[in-house]
Design a protein around this motif. Sequence first.
Motif, mmCIF file in Angstrom:
data_model
loop_
_atom_site.group_PDB
_atom_site.id
_atom_site.type_symbol
_atom_site.label_atom_id
_atom_site.label_comp_id
_atom_site.label_asym_id
_atom_site.label_seq_id
_atom_site.Cartn_x
_atom_site.Cartn_y
_atom_site.Cartn_z
ATOM 1 N N VAL A 226 0.851 -1.199 0.000
ATOM 2 C CA VAL A 226 0.000 0.000 0.000
ATOM 3 C C VAL A 226 0.881 1.241 0.000
ATOM 4 O O VAL A 226 0.623 2.201 -0.736
ATOM 5 C CB VAL A 226 -0.944 0.009 1.225
ATOM 6 C CG1 VAL A 226 -1.711 1.315 1.291
ATOM 7 C CG2 VAL A 226 -1.914 -1.146 1.157
ATOM 8 N N GLU B 200 3.937 1.464 -1.128
ATOM 9 C CA GLU B 200 4.533 1.572 -2.460
ATOM 10 C C GLU B 200 3.530 2.163 -3.452
ATOM 11 O O GLU B 200 3.880 3.019 -4.262
ATOM 12 C CB GLU B 200 4.984 0.190 -2.944
ATOM 13 C CG GLU B 200 6.260 -0.280 -2.293
ATOM 14 C CD GLU B 200 6.598 -1.727 -2.627
ATOM 15 O OE1 GLU B 200 7.676 -2.176 -2.229
ATOM 16 O OE2 GLU B 200 5.779 -2.402 -3.292
ATOM 17 N N HIS B 201 2.307 1.674 -3.343
ATOM 18 C CA HIS B 201 1.237 2.172 -4.215
ATOM 19 C C HIS B 201 1.117 3.693 -4.083
ATOM 20 O O HIS B 201 1.023 4.410 -5.072
ATOM 21 C CB HIS B 201 -0.068 1.485 -3.794
ATOM 22 C CG HIS B 201 -1.292 1.919 -4.534
ATOM 23 N ND1 HIS B 201 -1.563 1.524 -5.815
ATOM 24 C CD2 HIS B 201 -2.328 2.704 -4.163
ATOM 25 C CE1 HIS B 201 -2.712 2.046 -6.206
ATOM 26 N NE2 HIS B 201 -3.199 2.770 -5.223
ATOM 27 N N LEU B 202 1.154 4.168 -2.826
ATOM 28 C CA LEU B 202 1.009 5.602 -2.589
ATOM 29 C C LEU B 202 2.229 6.363 -3.073
ATOM 30 O O LEU B 202 2.123 7.457 -3.610
ATOM 31 C CB LEU B 202 0.781 5.850 -1.103
ATOM 32 C CG LEU B 202 -0.597 5.420 -0.598
ATOM 33 C CD1 LEU B 202 -0.595 5.287 0.906
ATOM 34 C CD2 LEU B 202 -1.632 6.429 -1.044
ATOM 35 N N TYR C 138 2.201 6.753 -6.782
ATOM 36 C CA TYR C 138 0.883 7.141 -7.266
ATOM 37 C C TYR C 138 0.940 7.993 -8.531
ATOM 38 O O TYR C 138 0.136 7.823 -9.432
ATOM 39 C CB TYR C 138 0.092 7.862 -6.172
ATOM 40 C CG TYR C 138 -1.378 7.611 -6.307
ATOM 41 C CD1 TYR C 138 -1.943 6.456 -5.793
ATOM 42 C CD2 TYR C 138 -2.198 8.490 -6.983
ATOM 43 C CE1 TYR C 138 -3.278 6.184 -5.947
ATOM 44 C CE2 TYR C 138 -3.548 8.229 -7.145
ATOM 45 C CZ TYR C 138 -4.076 7.076 -6.620
ATOM 46 O OH TYR C 138 -5.396 6.796 -6.785
ATOM 47 N N LEU D 262 1.818 5.755 -11.497
ATOM 48 C CA LEU D 262 0.727 4.830 -11.788
ATOM 49 C C LEU D 262 -0.472 5.558 -12.374
ATOM 50 O O LEU D 262 -1.095 5.064 -13.313
ATOM 51 C CB LEU D 262 0.308 4.090 -10.507
ATOM 52 C CG LEU D 262 1.293 3.047 -10.001
ATOM 53 C CD1 LEU D 262 0.878 2.548 -8.630
ATOM 54 C CD2 LEU D 262 1.377 1.881 -10.972
ATOM 55 N N SER D 263 -0.778 6.745 -11.847
ATOM 56 C CA SER D 263 -1.963 7.397 -12.407
ATOM 57 C C SER D 263 -1.657 7.972 -13.777
ATOM 58 O O SER D 263 -2.551 8.043 -14.627
ATOM 59 C CB SER D 263 -2.561 8.438 -11.464
ATOM 60 O OG SER D 263 -1.588 9.258 -10.938
ATOM 61 N N ARG E 78 -2.976 3.263 -14.381
ATOM 62 C CA ARG E 78 -2.937 1.924 -13.813
ATOM 63 C C ARG E 78 -3.329 1.879 -12.341
ATOM 64 O O ARG E 78 -3.188 0.829 -11.711
ATOM 65 C CB ARG E 78 -1.530 1.320 -13.924
ATOM 66 C CG ARG E 78 -0.980 1.226 -15.322
ATOM 67 C CD ARG E 78 -1.683 0.185 -16.157
ATOM 68 N NE ARG E 78 -1.694 -1.121 -15.512
ATOM 69 C CZ ARG E 78 -2.341 -2.173 -15.986
ATOM 70 N NH1 ARG E 78 -3.042 -2.069 -17.083
ATOM 71 N NH2 ARG E 78 -2.314 -3.319 -15.351
ATOM 72 N N HIS F 122 -3.818 -1.675 -10.092
ATOM 73 C CA HIS F 122 -2.919 -1.900 -8.968
ATOM 74 C C HIS F 122 -3.718 -1.967 -7.671
ATOM 75 O O HIS F 122 -3.461 -2.811 -6.808
ATOM 76 C CB HIS F 122 -1.876 -0.782 -8.923
ATOM 77 C CG HIS F 122 -0.651 -1.148 -8.160
ATOM 78 N ND1 HIS F 122 -0.289 -0.510 -7.007
ATOM 79 C CD2 HIS F 122 0.276 -2.103 -8.369
ATOM 80 C CE1 HIS F 122 0.821 -1.052 -6.549
ATOM 81 N NE2 HIS F 122 1.192 -2.010 -7.343
ATOM 82 N N ALA F 123 -4.710 -1.092 -7.564
ATOM 83 C CA ALA F 123 -5.558 -1.102 -6.377
ATOM 84 C C ALA F 123 -6.326 -2.413 -6.273
ATOM 85 O O ALA F 123 -6.507 -2.956 -5.183
ATOM 86 C CB ALA F 123 -6.529 0.077 -6.418
ATOM 87 N N ARG G 113 -5.313 -5.289 -7.133
ATOM 88 C CA ARG G 113 -4.411 -6.293 -6.568
ATOM 89 C C ARG G 113 -4.374 -6.167 -5.045
ATOM 90 O O ARG G 113 -4.405 -7.153 -4.318
ATOM 91 C CB ARG G 113 -3.008 -6.090 -7.134
ATOM 92 C CG ARG G 113 -2.406 -7.355 -7.690
ATOM 93 C CD ARG G 113 -0.939 -7.153 -8.007
ATOM 94 N NE ARG G 113 -0.184 -6.798 -6.828
ATOM 95 C CZ ARG G 113 0.949 -6.102 -6.862
ATOM 96 N NH1 ARG G 113 1.426 -5.675 -8.002
ATOM 97 N NH2 ARG G 113 1.596 -5.828 -5.753
ATOM 98 N N LEU G 114 -4.312 -4.927 -4.571
ATOM 99 C CA LEU G 114 -4.292 -4.706 -3.122
ATOM 100 C C LEU G 114 -5.582 -5.235 -2.499
ATOM 101 O O LEU G 114 -5.558 -5.858 -1.436
ATOM 102 C CB LEU G 114 -4.138 -3.220 -2.810
ATOM 103 C CG LEU G 114 -2.852 -2.557 -3.303
ATOM 104 C CD1 LEU G 114 -2.863 -1.079 -2.966
ATOM 105 C CD2 LEU G 114 -1.630 -3.217 -2.696
ATOM 106 N N MET G 115 -6.713 -4.997 -3.202
ATOM 107 C CA MET G 115 -8.007 -5.455 -2.678
ATOM 108 C C MET G 115 -8.026 -6.971 -2.556
ATOM 109 O O MET G 115 -8.531 -7.522 -1.576
ATOM 110 C CB MET G 115 -9.140 -5.021 -3.596
ATOM 111 C CG MET G 115 -9.394 -3.533 -3.652
ATOM 112 S SD MET G 115 -10.039 -2.870 -2.122
ATOM 113 C CE MET G 115 -11.653 -3.625 -2.100
ATOM 114 N N ALA H 249 -6.076 -8.033 0.419
ATOM 115 C CA ALA H 249 -6.811 -7.744 1.650
ATOM 116 C C ALA H 249 -7.884 -8.800 1.876
ATOM 117 O O ALA H 249 -8.119 -9.240 3.007
ATOM 118 C CB ALA H 249 -7.445 -6.360 1.577
#
Lengths: 539, 533
Positions: free
Chosen positions: A208, A210-212, A215, A218-219, A223, A227-228, A230-232, A235
């Motif tokens: 998470v 890394e995602h942030l 960001y 990715l945006s 993407r 990517h989100a 995958r995180l979901m 979780a």
Amino acid sequence: MHELRPWLKLISLRRGRLIVGALLLLATLLSGISLLALSGWFLTETALVGLLLAAGAQAYINLYVPGGGIRFFAVSRTVSRYLERIYNHNTVLQLLTDIRVALFDRMAVAGQRERGGKTGAQWLSRLTADVDALDTLYLRVIAPTALAAVVSLILVVATWIVFSGTVALFLLSLLTLAIYVASRRVYLQTQAMSGQLSDQYEALRGDVIEHLEGYAELSAAGRTGKHAGRLMRQARAISRTQARVDSHAGWHQSVSHLLVNLAVVLALWSGAELFHQGQLTGPLMVLLPVALLGLIEVYSTLPDAFAKLGATVAAAGRLNEEISPNPDHNNRQLAGPDSMAGNALVVRDISVGYSGHAPIFSHYSLTVAQGERLGIVGASGAGKSTLADAIAGLISSQSGTITTLPCAYLTQRTVIFEDTVKANLLMGNSSATDGDLWRILELVELAERFAREADGLDTWLGSAGNRLSGGEARRLVLARVLLTPAALVVLDEPFTGVDKQTRERITPQLNHWLEGRAVICLGHGPEALLPSGHTLHLT
Amino acid sequence: MTVLAGALAGLATIAQMALLAWLVHQIVIAGQPASELVLGFVLLILALLVRAAGQGLQSHSAARCSEQVRRDARRQLHRHWRDSGPVTLADASAGALSREWLDHVEALHGYFARFIPQMSLAVIIPIAILAFVFWLDWLAAIFLLLSAPLIPLFMALVGMGAEKVNQQHFETISRLSGQFLDKVRGLTTLQLFGQTRSASETLHQRSDQYRVITMKTLKIAFLSSAVLEFFASVAIAVIAIYIGFGLLGYISYGPSANLTLFSGLLILLLAPEFFQPLRILSQHYHDRASALGAGAEILTRLNQPINAAAEPQTPEGVQPCNMIALSGVTLSYQSANPVLSDIDLSIQRHQAVALTGPSGGGKSSLLHLLAGFIQPNQGEISVLGYPPGKQPFGWLGQRGFWVQGTWADNLRLTCPDASDIAIESALRQVGLGSVLESRAQGIHSQIGEDGQGLSGGQARRLSLARIFLANYDLILLDEPTAGLDATSEILVLEALHKLAESGKTLIFSTHHHALLALADRTLIINNGEIRDA
């Protein structure tokens, strides 16, 4: 379970508090059981006496002792429960503080080992989640298990005395089984899942973050959604596993309750036999089953706690890894100016590298005189920053010696703390006055920038100095290093992100400010350096 | 389902207690031997089995119940992140944001799994017991009834206080977590300035503050359970003494003359069970409080005004063209001076445009606007006919971005379908070929394998490799060569040159001579104005 040892040692430093807490717990449990058992005894006694009285017979009953006892236990249960909770939770929070601080201190000593962009996420999770996990240890695991065992033993011994040895043995085996199911068996069943769970949770936290951090990229690529997703999914997998652990704990709890209830049935059955044979009075026969019913409360917290123990052990294991002593030996010495024979830095024959890899450079020697200006230029990977790290003592050399005056070091990485401008600067020199701070900001051409802000020196710098541009942040950390009154100053790429005009304006002032001090300036090319007496090329 | 199983367990408990009391009565008063009462004992064991099954089922179904809620909350946070855009997001620390997404959402579970079902059970089971006791002896039932309505009252009073403190508690943790991340990131710097000691002291102080605040919550939270405990204990004591006197025949009014050991003992045994669901509820009260605290934090985040003013463009107007156009664009942050004021600008497709000017002059802001990361206060922007950020484009920020994983994983982040060959060639384009050759598994080796991670230059080249791989029309770069070592700088310059050659539209901010030379057009941004050099 050996992972827990160092933490148990730390916890046991507060032995006094732990024992008082355990005694309060014991008082609470015994009050509850005694209240019910005594009431049961009292009712049976009164029922029997009542029958006799109704039949017109003479009978005597002492109402004051049991009545007083019942009232006493009613109050003592409430009071000891409240005191116990407050006292023990305060203990636990103190233990948490102890653990956090001990951990941070040891990490600070561990030094340079943890570097690279990802450590922030991992360390954060350790200092919060892992340390929090250790709070289950005393209050949820150790104390209740010990007390469940003690209270059960008390009841078994009482059975031995009042009933018979055989009944006591049966009872002992049923209760032992109940404790086993509620504690060790839950642990064995869930340990793997539970330990894995915290690993997965931490991995997800890393992802998470890394995602942030990525960001923007990715945006830009459109993407973030994928990517989100995958995180979901991660979780979701975690909540599934969590649900399995929880229901394991739930089933074990119900089985251990069943076993205690069977012990009640056993006590009643054998009590009935003994009563029928006239070896036992009615009130005493009632006492035991009712007391055993009270035992359920003692056992009920165990399964949940032991379901979490796997995670706690895993957390402890990770923390242990973190604080195991660094095998590197240090051969860097700080010296006073008198013992250095006019030198600021003497590096003799050092080899530096990361363990398990070829040294980045070996048998390197360097001498810098007091007040000298030295430039070091080299390509990427030539080891400039490693050399600077070694001089500053962030990493230790595998061989050779470094003798140096106290030194100030501007690292290649720009680090700004989430705090005020002032707090960030004062790190360099805590005795600096506001006047000093403005002067140094003037020197790096930031004074005007912050004078414009409403809060001046108290302007808050956001996450990683977000509101500052790259060049501004670099100049701010440069100012921080300049404030440090050290006789040797090491500057690694001091002008990263600073535009040419600004750099050219700052440089002469910088030179003036640093007069009389030895300066080592490292950069990828001569233009990135301060004007220096001579320049070394590192290859 | 959870409630049903719980209610079943509750009924089985009543049956268990009734059978127990009946057996005791038969043994003690009627003088029956145990062997005559086998049926009673068998029924008792049956009740126990039902109770255990109900209990097990209850926790089994509770464990699975809040999945949907948590998923929705996470989705909404994602949506908020997307709407806020990267620039606004960077204002909050990644630690705090990730904590909201993970821990706060997880905190909702206890509320849905434990608190809500227990709330129903705390009504159903006591009422069932009360009805039963009423049938046995209405006076005893009145004792229970008298103590019961006070409990919700007390709990409500106590709960209100606990809630407030709990919210504060969550904020503290969130801040603390941000502080930790920050300190840990800067641990090297702290060591250099000899400040680890004082940082550790700060940590100690903050932990202690956290303890004091938490203790405040707990003192109140425990008060509610103490109140319950008190009523439960007193009720048991009062009932025991009342029944005792009744059995002795000392009480001449009411139903007490009909009390037997069976009914008396049963009432006594049921009294704690009457309070048990409420006690469990109060134990789960902190679930509610933390869920509300966490929920409030999440809602605050979701309600945070999004800088991106409502999407101005309508999709019908979209027509691909070869122009990036800004008209009348003004941008200002909180401070009075606008960063950009009334900008009119057009940039041709396939051009390489350099933005230059003093630091803080607005170069980055212009790039953020073109990327759609922030929205202008006034004016309109069209990027090749689309609103900014609607079409994928390449972005290279000052911090390279990489994730834990292999080189291939990192490149597939933005191009999931890329072939191994394409990935390898993209990495070679940015001069990372030599790194790959030194690894046994090439692009499938872990990035952080040598324990060092990537240098700043390597990380930025990795990001650049993603851009090569994806073949975007537009590429925005924020100071692509700042802070690079000589090797990386040359490699990045070469790579940008190749991109420009291949007809990409490049817009980059820079001070670098070689980069300025690469540009077809140079714009100078200063004091909110833009002009051609």
